[in-house]
Scaffold this active site. Structure first.
Site, PDB file in Angstrom:
ATOM      1  N   ALA A 177       0.830  -1.210   0.000  1.00  0.00           N
ATOM      2  CA  ALA A 177       0.000   0.000   0.000  1.00  0.00           C
ATOM      3  C   ALA A 177       0.863   1.259   0.000  1.00  0.00           C
ATOM      4  O   ALA A 177       0.548   2.244  -0.671  1.00  0.00           O
ATOM      5  CB  ALA A 177      -0.927  -0.006   1.223  1.00  0.00           C
ATOM      6  N   TYR A 208       3.970   1.485  -1.214  1.00  0.00           N
ATOM      7  CA  TYR A 208       4.577   1.564  -2.543  1.00  0.00           C
ATOM      8  C   TYR A 208       3.577   2.129  -3.549  1.00  0.00           C
ATOM      9  O   TYR A 208       3.915   2.997  -4.367  1.00  0.00           O
ATOM     10  CB  TYR A 208       5.049   0.176  -2.986  1.00  0.00           C
ATOM     11  CG  TYR A 208       5.728   0.172  -4.341  1.00  0.00           C
ATOM     12  CD1 TYR A 208       4.987   0.092  -5.513  1.00  0.00           C
ATOM     13  CD2 TYR A 208       7.105   0.251  -4.443  1.00  0.00           C
ATOM     14  CE1 TYR A 208       5.600   0.108  -6.759  1.00  0.00           C
ATOM     15  CE2 TYR A 208       7.732   0.266  -5.679  1.00  0.00           C
ATOM     16  CZ  TYR A 208       6.966   0.192  -6.834  1.00  0.00           C
ATOM     17  OH  TYR A 208       7.574   0.215  -8.059  1.00  0.00           O
ATOM     18  N   ASP A 209       2.330   1.627  -3.506  1.00  0.00           N
ATOM     19  CA  ASP A 209       1.303   2.102  -4.442  1.00  0.00           C
ATOM     20  C   ASP A 209       1.065   3.598  -4.309  1.00  0.00           C
ATOM     21  O   ASP A 209       0.869   4.303  -5.307  1.00  0.00           O
ATOM     22  CB  ASP A 209      -0.015   1.345  -4.211  1.00  0.00           C
ATOM     23  CG  ASP A 209       0.067  -0.105  -4.670  1.00  0.00           C
ATOM     24  OD1 ASP A 209       0.917  -0.404  -5.533  1.00  0.00           O
ATOM     25  OD2 ASP A 209      -0.710  -0.932  -4.164  1.00  0.00           O
ATOM     26  N   SER A 267       3.030  -4.924 -16.467  1.00  0.00           N
ATOM     27  CA  SER A 267       2.268  -4.891 -15.227  1.00  0.00           C
ATOM     28  C   SER A 267       0.826  -4.509 -15.554  1.00  0.00           C
ATOM     29  O   SER A 267       0.481  -4.287 -16.711  1.00  0.00           O
ATOM     30  CB  SER A 267       2.901  -3.881 -14.274  1.00  0.00           C
ATOM     31  OG  SER A 267       2.228  -3.875 -13.043  1.00  0.00           O
ATOM     32  N   GLU A 290     -10.268 -13.676 -12.172  1.00  0.00           N
ATOM     33  CA  GLU A 290      -9.520 -14.660 -11.376  1.00  0.00           C
ATOM     34  C   GLU A 290      -8.784 -13.947 -10.254  1.00  0.00           C
ATOM     35  O   GLU A 290      -8.467 -12.757 -10.365  1.00  0.00           O
ATOM     36  CB  GLU A 290      -8.554 -15.452 -12.246  1.00  0.00           C
ATOM     37  CG  GLU A 290      -7.557 -14.632 -13.021  1.00  0.00           C
ATOM     38  CD  GLU A 290      -6.762 -15.490 -13.996  1.00  0.00           C
ATOM     39  OE1 GLU A 290      -6.183 -16.499 -13.554  1.00  0.00           O
ATOM     40  OE2 GLU A 290      -6.727 -15.143 -15.193  1.00  0.00           O
ATOM     41  N   LYS A 303      -5.911 -12.541  -7.881  1.00  0.00           N
ATOM     42  CA  LYS A 303      -4.545 -12.077  -8.139  1.00  0.00           C
ATOM     43  C   LYS A 303      -3.627 -12.713  -7.100  1.00  0.00           C
ATOM     44  O   LYS A 303      -3.602 -12.308  -5.939  1.00  0.00           O
ATOM     45  CB  LYS A 303      -4.468 -10.551  -8.073  1.00  0.00           C
ATOM     46  CG  LYS A 303      -3.101  -9.986  -8.447  1.00  0.00           C
ATOM     47  CD  LYS A 303      -3.134  -8.465  -8.445  1.00  0.00           C
ATOM     48  CE  LYS A 303      -1.785  -7.901  -8.844  1.00  0.00           C
ATOM     49  NZ  LYS A 303      -0.726  -8.273  -7.902  1.00  0.00           N
ATOM     50  N   CYS A 322       2.174  -3.023  38.732  1.00  0.00           N
ATOM     51  CA  CYS A 322       1.006  -3.291  37.905  1.00  0.00           C
ATOM     52  C   CYS A 322       0.260  -1.983  37.619  1.00  0.00           C
ATOM     53  O   CYS A 322      -0.051  -1.231  38.548  1.00  0.00           O
ATOM     54  CB  CYS A 322       0.078  -4.278  38.608  1.00  0.00           C
ATOM     55  SG  CYS A 322      -1.498  -4.532  37.749  1.00  0.00           S
ATOM     56  N   CYS A 355      -3.380  -2.406  39.698  1.00  0.00           N
ATOM     57  CA  CYS A 355      -3.501  -2.509  41.155  1.00  0.00           C
ATOM     58  C   CYS A 355      -2.263  -2.048  41.917  1.00  0.00           C
ATOM     59  O   CYS A 355      -2.297  -1.943  43.146  1.00  0.00           O
ATOM     60  CB  CYS A 355      -3.828  -3.945  41.557  1.00  0.00           C
ATOM     61  SG  CYS A 355      -2.445  -5.101  41.326  1.00  0.00           S
ATOM     62  N   CYS A 397      -6.159  -7.946  42.155  1.00  0.00           N
ATOM     63  CA  CYS A 397      -6.006  -7.043  41.008  1.00  0.00           C
ATOM     64  C   CYS A 397      -7.302  -7.088  40.207  1.00  0.00           C
ATOM     65  O   CYS A 397      -7.711  -8.157  39.738  1.00  0.00           O
ATOM     66  CB  CYS A 397      -4.831  -7.493  40.141  1.00  0.00           C
ATOM     67  SG  CYS A 397      -4.642  -6.561  38.621  1.00  0.00           S
TER      68      CYS A 397
END
Length: 802
Positions: free
Chosen positions: A48, A50-51, A96, A136, A138, A430, A433, A466
């Site tokens: 994504a 790169y696109d 492409s 079809e 990809k 924590c 608690c 806790c």
């Protein structure tokens, strides 16, 4: 020249200069990404990202055509061929495809196709001419060209930059579903087939498992694994990888072929070349969109990775008329799915507390759209994973989301790290608690010794004091597969704990109408419904109750095993670790977790309160006959874990002594022991030292006493074991069943003695595959495991019941 035109000219010049600088920057970034992706097989950004860069460059060049150069990434397809391989010049360029990201993009493509063919468009009175498109999935792999001469494979090549690729002839010959000789006789004398080499999900998982076993580095995803495998200099390495091929078109041809794209693919299939089983003809753009949605819904069930759908004008004469642009055909388009990987900023790392007290790091992200969903949080699993990724607060990170899986951080783009990035620190207290946070220790038990190492989990020591642990423990306790209290969701549990009405699971059974109706969102009817559901939960099976307790490392299957083998809660509570290890799939670590849980005073008190408040366990009884019959004196000696004494030595000692007391006496009779055969000197010394310690003698006698109590002692009277028809078999359920649910099918199989597993392996007996079966079905086919559809499965159940 007047002042205004001069100003306009200066602005145009500045804009052109700015565009030129940005174009140069984009080309540099895209060239680097291409090099990492195609040459090094180490992609640095998701598709994504790169696109977006590519489309920005494409738009800038469209605005400033004078700045377009022949070496721009928009004028070629990929990266350079590796010098280590010979080069192949593609007589017909391997181009492409243009991309569609939205439905409107596909509708615009269809409009351009119709306009290019001068066909009537739609109006108020109709849709106009409808184009036939082949559809079809990809595939996400590596594009290759296969050249056949007189029906024999003579060359394989990568796409490379579209004009020149790498000669990988030796490697493609190792891909098992690529025919070395075409079937039939009507193929052209010269035929160049184009397609994708990929790796199935099951093959990828198996490869990574082998990589880890051999100390190698696992691959990031099936696409990288396929590309890296096919471009190995040693064909033997390629041959060892689970690669597959699927063809999607042709290049150079000398001979006759059908006049449609689908017709050509069907001919290729006849000649022994694999094509997509999802191939379909669609009439018009709306039918294409319907196909896209349908494939999107079954995407996760497919046995291979896909990142979109490819649509091509099916009529070859139309394809020729439409022609090409610089880098892509006008008659085809790839409709991409929403990105599953994106780049965003790691704003902070917070720590959540689970029901077992585990402190888990959670990434807080700058919101980003991933696979059509806004993601602002992602899992980091544990601190070992944080260290492995090398992630720091402020980093640009790659985030992935697949199906319903929790988003996860896949990696860091180190070159974007800001100067003020901060390391991730585990809290010492924590966050809920305030109790101390301790790193877990891993205790590995083996013959005669224990080794301790640091674990990857940090844990809050506050237990049910806790609130986070208490809430999660109760949410697990009431869940559908545990006590199944309908209507008691997470938010209600949180209210009950926050209001101080519940401080342990047992308190649920003391709730009254006045307490419930006072909660937010409750009225008379809903309060009575909840109280009725709590009352109805008081008769769980023993297996459900054990699972509901939330014992560490005890899931549903282990809970069922404990209930079926030992038969009663009392025996499970009393069982010593060594006795528990007689159960299949229960090792020493899990056995000690179970034993420690029931020895804990607080847990003992909660269980007692649950029973006092009306819990009536169902399906309790005696130890299962198969379990009771599994103990032998030799096995008992082996389970004492005396250093140097394995199964063979234990059998020899058992044969020699015959009883525990005789074994203890033998261990201290050095003269008798020294002349004993079948045991080496080190093992004899270890036996002597083991029983010289009073605590070991006491422990061994306690284990034997419990085996007598449970009816498991080798001298106990054995019940006749009625073997279940599927005992010892492992079955796997996949896909959706229509006549019964998968849960119902699982229960039926377990009642017949089968173990129902979640994954397919060489040990799997049978796979039941319903509609939508995916990678598990593919793995079964790959391993040659027996597969039944639902109809055959139901017939088998009826036969076994009869």
């Amino acid at each position: 020249m007047t002042e205004a035109p001069q100003r306009d000219a200066a602005q145009r010049s500045a804009a052109q200069t700015e565009a030129a600088q940005r174009i140069l920057q984009l080309r540099g970034e895209l060239d680097e990404h291409n090099y990492r992706y195609y040459v090094l097989d180490e992609p640095s950004v998701p598709d994504a990202e790169y696109d977006r860069l590519f489309n920005e460059l494409k738009a800038l060049e469209a605005e400033h055509p004078e700045l377009v150069s022949r070496d721009s990434p928009t004028q070629r397809v990929g990266g350079e061929a590796l010098a280590a391989f010979g080069q192949v010049r593609h007589e017909v360029p391997m181009l492409s495809l243009g991309n569609a990201f939205e439905e409107q993009d596909l509708l615009d493509f269809d409009r351009r196709v119709r306009e290019g063919l001068d066909l009537p468009g739609g109006d108020l009175f109709g849709d106009g001419a409808l184009i036939d498109y082949s559809c079809e999935p990809k595939l996400d792999g590596l594009a290759v060209s296969l050249l056949y001469q007189d029906g024999r494979l003579v060359r394989g090549a990568t796409r490379g930059d579209g004009s020149t690729g790498e000669d990988i002839s030796s490697n493609v010959r190792t891909v098992r579903n690529i025919p070395l000789k075409l079937h039939g006789e009507d193929w052209p004398g010269v035929l160049e087939v184009r397609g994708e080499v990929f790796m199935s999900k099951a093959g990828f998982e198996a490869l990574n498992a082998r990589q880890l076993e051999s100390g190698g580095k696992p691959f990031a995803n099936p696409r990288n694994a396929a590309a890296g495998s096919l471009r190995q200099l040693d064909p033997k390495v390629t041959a060892s990888r689970p690669l597959e091929f699927c063809c999607y078109g042709i290049g150079r041809v000398e001979g006759e072929l059908p006049d449609s794209h689908i017709g050509i693919l069907q001919a290729l299939k006849r000649w022994g070349l694999p094509i997509s089983p999802e191939l379909k003809l669609a009439k018009g753009a709306e039918a294409c969109l319907a196909y896209y949605r349908a494939i999107g819904e079954k995407r996760d069930a497919l046995p291979y990775e896909i990142d979109g759908v490819v649509f091509k004008v099916d009529n070859l004469a139309f394809q020729r008329e439409l022609g090409f642009r610089a880098r892509e055909p006008r008659w085809a388009i790839a409709h991409k799915f929403p990105a599953r990987e994106e780049v965003t900023e790691l704003l902070d790392v917070e720590f959540q507390v689970g029901r077992t007290g585990a402190i888990t790091p959670v990434a807080r992200l700058k919101p980003v759209q991933v696979a059509g969903v806004t993601v602002s949080n992602a899992t980091l699993h544990n601190m070992d994973e944080v260290a492995r990724l090398g992630v720091m607060i402020g980093d640009s990170v790659i985030v992935r989301r697949a199906g319903d899986v929790i988003p996860q951080v896949l990696g860091v783009i180190a070159e974007r790290r800001p100067a003020d990035a901060r390391a991730v620190q585990v809290p010492s207290q924590c966050p809920v608690c305030g109790s101390a946070v301790e790193r877990t220790q891993l205790i590995k038990r083996s013959k005669g010794k224990e080794s301790v190492s640091e674990g990857s989990i940090y844990r809050c020591v506050g237990r049910l004091a806790c609130q986070a642990q208490l809430k999660q423990a109760i949410i697990h306790f009431v869940s559908r597969r545990a006590m199944d209290i309908d209507g008691l969701g997470d938010k209600i549990v949180e209210q009950l704990v926050d209001e101080g009405l519940v401080s342990s699971p047992a308190d649920l059974y003391t709730l009254g109408f006045d307490q419930v109706v006072a909660l937010d969102g409750f009225a008379e009817v809903s309060s009575n419904n909840l109280l009725a559901a709590i009352e109805a939960s008081k008769r769980p099976t023993l297996a459900r109750f054990i699972y509901a307790l939330g014992i560490p490392d005890v899931g549903e299957e282990t809970a069922k095993l404990l209930a079926r083998a030992l038969g009663s809660l009392q025996r499970i509570e009393q069982a010593l670790p060594e006795v528990l290890t007689y159960l299949p799939d229960v090792g020493q670590e899990v056995a000690h977790e179970i034993h420690s849980f029931f020895q804990d005073g607080h847990n003992h008190e909660v269980i007692a309160q649950l029973l006092e408040r009306g819990i009536d366990l169902q399906e309790e009884g005696g130890p299962h006959a198969e379990f009771a019959a599994c103990a032998s004196f030799a096995g008992f000696v082996d389970k004492l874990n005396i250093s140097g004494i394995a199964a063979t030595g234990a059998k020899n000692l058992a044969d020699k002594a015959g009883s525990l007391e005789a074994l203890i006496a033998l261990s201290q009779d050095w003269l008798e022991l020294s002349v004993m055969k079948g045991l080496n000197g080190r093992a004899k010394q270890a036996l002597r030292e083991f029983f010289a310690k009073p605590q070991n003698v006491e422990r061994a006698r306690a284990i034997e006493a419990q085996l007598r109590e449970f009816g498991m002692h080798w001298h106990s009277e054995k019940k006749i074991v009625e073997g279940l028809p599927l005992a010892g078999q492992t079955w796997v359920l996949t896909g959706s069943l229509e006549v019964m649910s998968r849960d119902e099918a699982k229960v039926k199989l377990e009642n017949l003695g089968a173990k129902v597993a979640g994954s397919v392996s060489a040990k799997t007996t049978c796979v039941v595959a319903g509609p939508g079966a995916g990678s598990k079905l593919a793995k079964a086919s790959e391993l040659g495991v027996k597969v039944l559809d639902e109809e055959a499965f139901l017939a088998e159940l009826e036969r076994l019941a009869g």
